[in-house]
Design a protein around this motif. Sequence first.
Motif, PDB file in Angstrom:
ATOM      1  N   GLY A  29       0.708  -0.999  -0.142  1.00  0.00           N
ATOM      2  CA  GLY A  29       0.126  -0.029  -0.016  1.00  0.00           C
ATOM      3  C   GLY A  29       0.935   1.135   0.111  1.00  0.00           C
ATOM      4  N   ASP A  30       0.367   2.250  -0.415  1.00  0.00           N
ATOM      5  CA  ASP A  30       0.958   3.712  -0.539  1.00  0.00           C
ATOM      6  C   ASP A  30       0.215   4.427   0.590  1.00  0.00           C
ATOM      7  OD1 ASP A  30       2.802   3.089  -2.702  1.00  0.00           O
ATOM      8  OD2 ASP A  30       1.022   3.161  -3.961  1.00  0.00           O
ATOM      9  N   GLY A  31       1.162   5.291   1.308  1.00  0.00           N
ATOM     10  CA  GLY A  31       0.626   6.064   2.091  1.00  0.00           C
ATOM     11  C   GLY A  31       1.342   7.564   1.987  1.00  0.00           C
ATOM     12  N   THR A  32       0.390   8.739   2.031  1.00  0.00           N
ATOM     13  CA  THR A  32       0.857  10.070   1.679  1.00  0.00           C
ATOM     14  C   THR A  32       0.104  10.883   2.654  1.00  0.00           C
ATOM     15  OG1 THR A  32       1.641  11.519   0.112  1.00  0.00           O
ATOM     16  CG2 THR A  32      -0.152  10.412  -0.433  1.00  0.00           C
ATOM     17  N   PHE A  33       0.718  12.140   2.788  1.00  0.00           N
ATOM     18  CA  PHE A  33      -0.225  13.262   3.489  1.00  0.00           C
ATOM     19  C   PHE A  33       0.667  14.492   3.092  1.00  0.00           C
ATOM     20  CE2 PHE A  33      -2.865  15.552   6.420  1.00  0.00           C
ATOM     21  CZ  PHE A  33      -4.010  15.473   5.867  1.00  0.00           C
ATOM     22  N   PRO A  34       0.225  15.726   3.138  1.00  0.00           N
ATOM     23  CA  PRO A  34       1.105  16.728   2.847  1.00  0.00           C
ATOM     24  C   PRO A  34       1.892  17.059   4.076  1.00  0.00           C
ATOM     25  CG  PRO A  34      -1.385  17.330   2.112  1.00  0.00           C
ATOM     26  CD  PRO A  34      -1.248  15.896   2.742  1.00  0.00           C
ATOM     27  N   PHE A  39       5.242   6.821   2.230  1.00  0.00           N
ATOM     28  CA  PHE A  39       5.686   5.590   2.802  1.00  0.00           C
ATOM     29  C   PHE A  39       4.748   4.365   2.217  1.00  0.00           C
ATOM     30  CE2 PHE A  39       2.170   6.976   5.261  1.00  0.00           C
ATOM     31  CZ  PHE A  39       1.581   5.818   5.745  1.00  0.00           C
ATOM     32  N   GLN A  40       5.403   3.311   2.077  1.00  0.00           N
ATOM     33  CA  GLN A  40       4.746   2.049   1.783  1.00  0.00           C
ATOM     34  C   GLN A  40       4.523   1.091   2.841  1.00  0.00           C
ATOM     35  OE1 GLN A  40       6.790   0.319  -1.785  1.00  0.00           O
ATOM     36  NE2 GLN A  40       4.918   1.280  -2.997  1.00  0.00           N
ATOM     37  N   TYR A  41       3.601   0.364   2.793  1.00  0.00           N
ATOM     38  CA  TYR A  41       3.221  -0.803   3.963  1.00  0.00           C
ATOM     39  C   TYR A  41       2.654  -2.072   3.284  1.00  0.00           C
ATOM     40  CZ  TYR A  41      -1.668   0.955   3.579  1.00  0.00           C
ATOM     41  OH  TYR A  41      -2.655   1.354   3.189  1.00  0.00           O
ATOM     42  N   LEU A  42       2.872  -3.057   4.108  1.00  0.00           N
ATOM     43  CA  LEU A  42       2.101  -4.415   3.725  1.00  0.00           C
ATOM     44  C   LEU A  42       0.938  -4.670   4.896  1.00  0.00           C
ATOM     45  CD1 LEU A  42       5.120  -6.643   3.568  1.00  0.00           C
ATOM     46  CD2 LEU A  42       3.999  -5.685   1.700  1.00  0.00           C
ATOM     47  N   GLU A  43       0.193  -5.146   4.469  1.00  0.00           N
ATOM     48  CA  GLU A  43      -1.110  -5.401   5.329  1.00  0.00           C
ATOM     49  C   GLU A  43      -1.966  -6.645   5.132  1.00  0.00           C
ATOM     50  OE1 GLU A  43      -3.821  -2.238   7.433  1.00  0.00           O
ATOM     51  OE2 GLU A  43      -4.352  -2.245   5.331  1.00  0.00           O
ATOM     52  N   VAL A 168      -8.351   5.430   2.051  1.00  0.00           N
ATOM     53  CA  VAL A 168      -8.423   6.294   3.047  1.00  0.00           C
ATOM     54  C   VAL A 168      -8.307   7.699   2.993  1.00  0.00           C
ATOM     55  CG1 VAL A 168      -8.138   6.626   5.691  1.00  0.00           C
ATOM     56  CG2 VAL A 168      -8.137   4.229   4.738  1.00  0.00           C
ATOM     57  N   SER A 169      -9.159   8.691   3.186  1.00  0.00           N
ATOM     58  CA  SER A 169      -8.647  10.197   3.057  1.00  0.00           C
ATOM     59  C   SER A 169      -8.955  10.845   4.516  1.00  0.00           C
ATOM     60  CB  SER A 169      -9.560  10.723   2.070  1.00  0.00           C
ATOM     61  OG  SER A 169      -9.335  10.177   0.734  1.00  0.00           O
ATOM     62  N   MET A 170      -8.188  11.838   4.802  1.00  0.00           N
ATOM     63  CA  MET A 170      -8.599  12.678   5.979  1.00  0.00           C
ATOM     64  C   MET A 170      -8.391  14.250   5.677  1.00  0.00           C
ATOM     65  SD  MET A 170      -5.508  11.693   8.356  1.00  0.00           S
ATOM     66  CE  MET A 170      -3.793  12.021   7.955  1.00  0.00           C
ATOM     67  N   MET A 177      -9.459  17.904   2.984  1.00  0.00           N
ATOM     68  CA  MET A 177      -9.532  16.398   2.773  1.00  0.00           C
ATOM     69  C   MET A 177      -8.549  16.124   1.675  1.00  0.00           C
ATOM     70  SD  MET A 177     -11.114  13.543   3.733  1.00  0.00           S
ATOM     71  CE  MET A 177     -12.553  13.962   4.604  1.00  0.00           C
ATOM     72  N   THR A 178      -7.871  15.111   2.048  1.00  0.00           N
ATOM     73  CA  THR A 178      -6.720  14.640   1.027  1.00  0.00           C
ATOM     74  C   THR A 178      -6.734  12.913   1.261  1.00  0.00           C
ATOM     75  OG1 THR A 178      -5.497  16.689   1.570  1.00  0.00           O
ATOM     76  CG2 THR A 178      -4.431  14.796   0.468  1.00  0.00           C
ATOM     77  N   GLN A 179      -6.496  12.298  -0.140  1.00  0.00           N
ATOM     78  CA  GLN A 179      -5.916  10.958   0.295  1.00  0.00           C
ATOM     79  C   GLN A 179      -4.985  10.649   1.065  1.00  0.00           C
ATOM     80  OE1 GLN A 179      -6.543   8.521  -3.379  1.00  0.00           O
ATOM     81  NE2 GLN A 179      -4.523   7.680  -2.595  1.00  0.00           N
ATOM     82  N   HIS A 180      -4.955   9.688   2.103  1.00  0.00           N
ATOM     83  CA  HIS A 180      -4.036   9.364   2.784  1.00  0.00           C
ATOM     84  C   HIS A 180      -3.196   8.060   2.371  1.00  0.00           C
ATOM     85  CE1 HIS A 180      -1.580   8.625   6.065  1.00  0.00           C
ATOM     86  NE2 HIS A 180      -2.454   7.877   7.173  1.00  0.00           N
ATOM     87  N   LEU A 181      -4.314   6.909   2.409  1.00  0.00           N
ATOM     88  CA  LEU A 181      -3.963   5.837   2.118  1.00  0.00           C
ATOM     89  C   LEU A 181      -4.605   5.034   0.687  1.00  0.00           C
ATOM     90  CD1 LEU A 181      -4.206   4.408   5.807  1.00  0.00           C
ATOM     91  CD2 LEU A 181      -1.952   5.075   4.681  1.00  0.00           C
ATOM     92  N   HIS A 182      -3.896   4.007   0.221  1.00  0.00           N
ATOM     93  CA  HIS A 182      -4.508   3.341  -1.009  1.00  0.00           C
ATOM     94  C   HIS A 182      -3.893   1.887  -0.802  1.00  0.00           C
ATOM     95  CE1 HIS A 182      -6.892   2.268  -4.267  1.00  0.00           C
ATOM     96  NE2 HIS A 182      -5.743   1.724  -4.881  1.00  0.00           N
TER      97      HIS A 182
END
Length: 190
Positions: A29-34, A39-43, A168-170, A177-182
């Motif tokens: 997965g990809d994580g980002t926020f301003p 970052f990347q993660y496994l889940e 996931v957006s927050m 509101m910005t995409q945080h995780l996909h």
Amino acid sequence: MDHLKKCSLNPVMEPLSWMLGTWLSDPPGDGTFPTMKPFQYLEEVHISHVGQPMLNFSFNAFHPDTRKPMHRECGFIRLKPDTNKVAFISAQNTGMVEVEEGEVNGQELSIASHSIARMSFAKKPDVEQVGVRVVKNSPSTASPRRCLVERITRKFRLNSDGKLEQTVSMATTTQPMTQHLHITYKKVTP
């Protein structure tokens, strides 16, 4: 616990049966926020039932290189009988607790935060609850620099390849509101 494996899915939960199973991220997965470094993660995701009118879930994220545990959350997904209204109740290892509500339409679940709470000594970002900001266990006005999570949205969908996607957006007090995780998951067990 073997008797729980033999329970039939409560008919109320049938509209969410497409979520059942154990799912592994594929690819990471990809994580980002301003305010964060990307970052990347496994889940690994487990969504199950015990015959009650709810689904049980756990999300367990790991660092893709070290396999060290990262974010964890668990809870329940409830469906209001005879409707498409859904509640997603989540407790997280960060000390945050959420109730998100929304709708299931076909093989897509869209939910948004209804209430967010956080333990008083949790790591930032802090969470704003009912217009009161808690700083060191006493209500006060937060400094403009503090980043308080105000709203979270999630969308789950089963894509045409039979993979489960989650976005996931927050929104915070400093960011819209910005995409945080996909992340996309493949099913490994029914």
